[in-house]
Design a protein around this motif. Sequence first.
Motif, PDB file in Angstrom:
ATOM      1  N   SER A  43       0.804  -1.219   0.000  1.00  0.00           N
ATOM      2  CA  SER A  43       0.000   0.000   0.000  1.00  0.00           C
ATOM      3  C   SER A  43       0.838   1.270   0.000  1.00  0.00           C
ATOM      4  O   SER A  43       0.356   2.323  -0.377  1.00  0.00           O
ATOM      5  CB  SER A  43      -0.938   0.004   1.207  1.00  0.00           C
ATOM      6  OG  SER A  43      -0.182  -0.055   2.396  1.00  0.00           O
ATOM      7  N   MET A  44       2.065   1.190   0.439  1.00  0.00           N
ATOM      8  CA  MET A  44       2.885   2.381   0.558  1.00  0.00           C
ATOM      9  C   MET A  44       4.110   2.235  -0.332  1.00  0.00           C
ATOM     10  O   MET A  44       5.059   1.545   0.003  1.00  0.00           O
ATOM     11  CB  MET A  44       3.320   2.559   2.021  1.00  0.00           C
ATOM     12  CG  MET A  44       4.155   3.763   2.310  1.00  0.00           C
ATOM     13  SD  MET A  44       3.313   5.342   2.300  1.00  0.00           S
ATOM     14  CE  MET A  44       2.225   5.178   3.687  1.00  0.00           C
ATOM     15  N   PHE A  45       4.059   2.847  -1.512  1.00  0.00           N
ATOM     16  CA  PHE A  45       5.214   2.833  -2.388  1.00  0.00           C
ATOM     17  C   PHE A  45       5.154   4.038  -3.316  1.00  0.00           C
ATOM     18  O   PHE A  45       4.101   4.636  -3.517  1.00  0.00           O
ATOM     19  CB  PHE A  45       5.302   1.540  -3.214  1.00  0.00           C
ATOM     20  CG  PHE A  45       4.196   1.384  -4.224  1.00  0.00           C
ATOM     21  CD1 PHE A  45       4.319   1.918  -5.495  1.00  0.00           C
ATOM     22  CD2 PHE A  45       3.040   0.706  -3.898  1.00  0.00           C
ATOM     23  CE1 PHE A  45       3.292   1.796  -6.425  1.00  0.00           C
ATOM     24  CE2 PHE A  45       2.007   0.568  -4.820  1.00  0.00           C
ATOM     25  CZ  PHE A  45       2.135   1.116  -6.081  1.00  0.00           C
ATOM     26  N   PRO A  68       8.209   4.894   0.906  1.00  0.00           N
ATOM     27  CA  PRO A  68       8.485   6.194   1.516  1.00  0.00           C
ATOM     28  C   PRO A  68       8.183   6.238   3.011  1.00  0.00           C
ATOM     29  O   PRO A  68       8.328   7.284   3.636  1.00  0.00           O
ATOM     30  CB  PRO A  68       7.555   7.137   0.750  1.00  0.00           C
ATOM     31  CG  PRO A  68       6.386   6.285   0.416  1.00  0.00           C
ATOM     32  CD  PRO A  68       6.958   4.914   0.148  1.00  0.00           C
ATOM     33  N   ASN A  69       7.803   5.115   3.591  1.00  0.00           N
ATOM     34  CA  ASN A  69       7.488   5.086   5.011  1.00  0.00           C
ATOM     35  C   ASN A  69       8.778   4.914   5.818  1.00  0.00           C
ATOM     36  O   ASN A  69       8.971   3.944   6.537  1.00  0.00           O
ATOM     37  CB  ASN A  69       6.495   3.965   5.317  1.00  0.00           C
ATOM     38  CG  ASN A  69       5.897   4.093   6.698  1.00  0.00           C
ATOM     39  OD1 ASN A  69       5.846   5.192   7.243  1.00  0.00           O
ATOM     40  ND2 ASN A  69       5.463   2.994   7.262  1.00  0.00           N
ATOM     41  N   CYS A  70       9.694   5.887   5.625  1.00  0.00           N
ATOM     42  CA  CYS A  70      10.969   5.911   6.331  1.00  0.00           C
ATOM     43  C   CYS A  70      11.443   7.365   6.368  1.00  0.00           C
ATOM     44  O   CYS A  70      10.858   8.236   5.738  1.00  0.00           O
ATOM     45  CB  CYS A  70      11.996   5.020   5.642  1.00  0.00           C
ATOM     46  SG  CYS A  70      12.421   5.547   3.967  1.00  0.00           S
ATOM     47  N   ARG A  71      12.515   7.601   7.074  1.00  0.00           N
ATOM     48  CA  ARG A  71      13.074   8.955   7.164  1.00  0.00           C
ATOM     49  C   ARG A  71      13.554   9.398   5.784  1.00  0.00           C
ATOM     50  O   ARG A  71      14.039   8.589   4.994  1.00  0.00           O
ATOM     51  CB  ARG A  71      14.244   8.985   8.144  1.00  0.00           C
ATOM     52  CG  ARG A  71      13.960   8.366   9.488  1.00  0.00           C
ATOM     53  CD  ARG A  71      13.143   9.248  10.354  1.00  0.00           C
ATOM     54  NE  ARG A  71      13.030   8.632  11.684  1.00  0.00           N
ATOM     55  CZ  ARG A  71      12.263   9.087  12.618  1.00  0.00           C
ATOM     56  NH1 ARG A  71      11.528  10.148  12.405  1.00  0.00           N
ATOM     57  NH2 ARG A  71      12.189   8.500  13.780  1.00  0.00           N
ATOM     58  N   THR A  72      13.418  10.699   5.491  1.00  0.00           N
ATOM     59  CA  THR A  72      13.816  11.209   4.172  1.00  0.00           C
ATOM     60  C   THR A  72      15.291  10.909   3.894  1.00  0.00           C
ATOM     61  O   THR A  72      15.645  10.552   2.774  1.00  0.00           O
ATOM     62  CB  THR A  72      13.579  12.728   4.045  1.00  0.00           C
ATOM     63  OG1 THR A  72      14.262  13.407   5.088  1.00  0.00           O
ATOM     64  CG2 THR A  72      12.112  13.061   4.103  1.00  0.00           C
ATOM     65  N   LEU A  73      16.131  11.038   4.888  1.00  0.00           N
ATOM     66  CA  LEU A  73      17.556  10.764   4.732  1.00  0.00           C
ATOM     67  C   LEU A  73      17.789   9.330   4.268  1.00  0.00           C
ATOM     68  O   LEU A  73      18.571   9.075   3.349  1.00  0.00           O
ATOM     69  CB  LEU A  73      18.287  11.025   6.052  1.00  0.00           C
ATOM     70  CG  LEU A  73      19.783  10.755   6.080  1.00  0.00           C
ATOM     71  CD1 LEU A  73      20.509  11.727   5.163  1.00  0.00           C
ATOM     72  CD2 LEU A  73      20.314  10.858   7.482  1.00  0.00           C
ATOM     73  N   LEU A  74      17.092   8.385   4.876  1.00  0.00           N
ATOM     74  CA  LEU A  74      17.253   6.977   4.500  1.00  0.00           C
ATOM     75  C   LEU A  74      16.716   6.701   3.110  1.00  0.00           C
ATOM     76  O   LEU A  74      17.310   5.927   2.353  1.00  0.00           O
ATOM     77  CB  LEU A  74      16.560   6.076   5.526  1.00  0.00           C
ATOM     78  CG  LEU A  74      17.175   6.067   6.918  1.00  0.00           C
ATOM     79  CD1 LEU A  74      16.318   5.222   7.860  1.00  0.00           C
ATOM     80  CD2 LEU A  74      18.583   5.548   6.872  1.00  0.00           C
ATOM     81  N   LEU A  75      15.610   7.317   2.753  1.00  0.00           N
ATOM     82  CA  LEU A  75      15.057   7.123   1.411  1.00  0.00           C
ATOM     83  C   LEU A  75      16.039   7.623   0.355  1.00  0.00           C
ATOM     84  O   LEU A  75      16.316   6.928  -0.619  1.00  0.00           O
ATOM     85  CB  LEU A  75      13.712   7.832   1.256  1.00  0.00           C
ATOM     86  CG  LEU A  75      13.088   7.727  -0.135  1.00  0.00           C
ATOM     87  CD1 LEU A  75      12.781   6.283  -0.498  1.00  0.00           C
ATOM     88  CD2 LEU A  75      11.837   8.578  -0.227  1.00  0.00           C
ATOM     89  N   LEU A  76      16.579   8.813   0.548  1.00  0.00           N
ATOM     90  CA  LEU A  76      17.540   9.353  -0.418  1.00  0.00           C
ATOM     91  C   LEU A  76      18.782   8.470  -0.518  1.00  0.00           C
ATOM     92  O   LEU A  76      19.290   8.222  -1.607  1.00  0.00           O
ATOM     93  CB  LEU A  76      17.924  10.788  -0.044  1.00  0.00           C
ATOM     94  CG  LEU A  76      16.815  11.826  -0.214  1.00  0.00           C
ATOM     95  CD1 LEU A  76      17.244  13.167   0.375  1.00  0.00           C
ATOM     96  CD2 LEU A  76      16.418  11.974  -1.667  1.00  0.00           C
ATOM     97  N   GLU A  77      19.263   7.960   0.603  1.00  0.00           N
ATOM     98  CA  GLU A  77      20.427   7.069   0.583  1.00  0.00           C
ATOM     99  C   GLU A  77      20.116   5.782  -0.169  1.00  0.00           C
ATOM    100  O   GLU A  77      20.937   5.294  -0.945  1.00  0.00           O
ATOM    101  CB  GLU A  77      20.876   6.746   2.015  1.00  0.00           C
ATOM    102  CG  GLU A  77      21.560   7.902   2.709  1.00  0.00           C
ATOM    103  CD  GLU A  77      21.904   7.581   4.161  1.00  0.00           C
ATOM    104  OE1 GLU A  77      21.618   6.456   4.640  1.00  0.00           O
ATOM    105  OE2 GLU A  77      22.468   8.459   4.823  1.00  0.00           O
ATOM    106  N   TYR A 107       9.586  11.836   8.131  1.00  0.00           N
ATOM    107  CA  TYR A 107       9.217  10.708   7.281  1.00  0.00           C
ATOM    108  C   TYR A 107       8.919  11.198   5.871  1.00  0.00           C
ATOM    109  O   TYR A 107       8.213  12.185   5.683  1.00  0.00           O
ATOM    110  CB  TYR A 107       8.022   9.956   7.858  1.00  0.00           C
ATOM    111  CG  TYR A 107       8.443   8.891   8.841  1.00  0.00           C
ATOM    112  CD1 TYR A 107       8.501   7.564   8.456  1.00  0.00           C
ATOM    113  CD2 TYR A 107       8.819   9.232  10.133  1.00  0.00           C
ATOM    114  CE1 TYR A 107       8.910   6.581   9.337  1.00  0.00           C
ATOM    115  CE2 TYR A 107       9.234   8.260  11.033  1.00  0.00           C
ATOM    116  CZ  TYR A 107       9.273   6.938  10.624  1.00  0.00           C
ATOM    117  OH  TYR A 107       9.684   5.977  11.494  1.00  0.00           O
ATOM    118  N   ALA A 108       9.473  10.493   4.892  1.00  0.00           N
ATOM    119  CA  ALA A 108       9.256  10.853   3.490  1.00  0.00           C
ATOM    120  C   ALA A 108       7.774  10.748   3.128  1.00  0.00           C
ATOM    121  O   ALA A 108       7.290  11.476   2.275  1.00  0.00           O
ATOM    122  CB  ALA A 108      10.095   9.963   2.579  1.00  0.00           C
TER     123      ALA A 108
END
Length: 89
Positions: free
Chosen positions: A11-13, A28-37, A71-72
């Motif tokens: 459901s979350m992508f 995207p259900n993570c910190r923005t920093l982790l998503l970008l990494e 969170y992203a």
Amino acid sequence: MYDNPAVQEPSMFIKVLYGDNEEALFNPNCRTLLLLEHIKEKVGYQPEIDIDLSDENGFIVHLLRSPPLQYASDVLESRRTFILVKVSS
């Protein structure tokens, strides 16, 4: 929907377009920093390269300006398509 009730549809992508007609799904259900990494790792960018996302209309999302612990999913709408943008200084 899936026919098998044991298999749940994610459901979350978000979909990220990059390179030469390449795409990848990210949660995207993570910190923005982790998503970008994670995006940089997936597309083969070095960690020191700055990236961001734009929507399909070309508007930059500005994840780099978001607090790194935000969170992203607070910024990115699920199930949307975004385009990877390399940020130049």
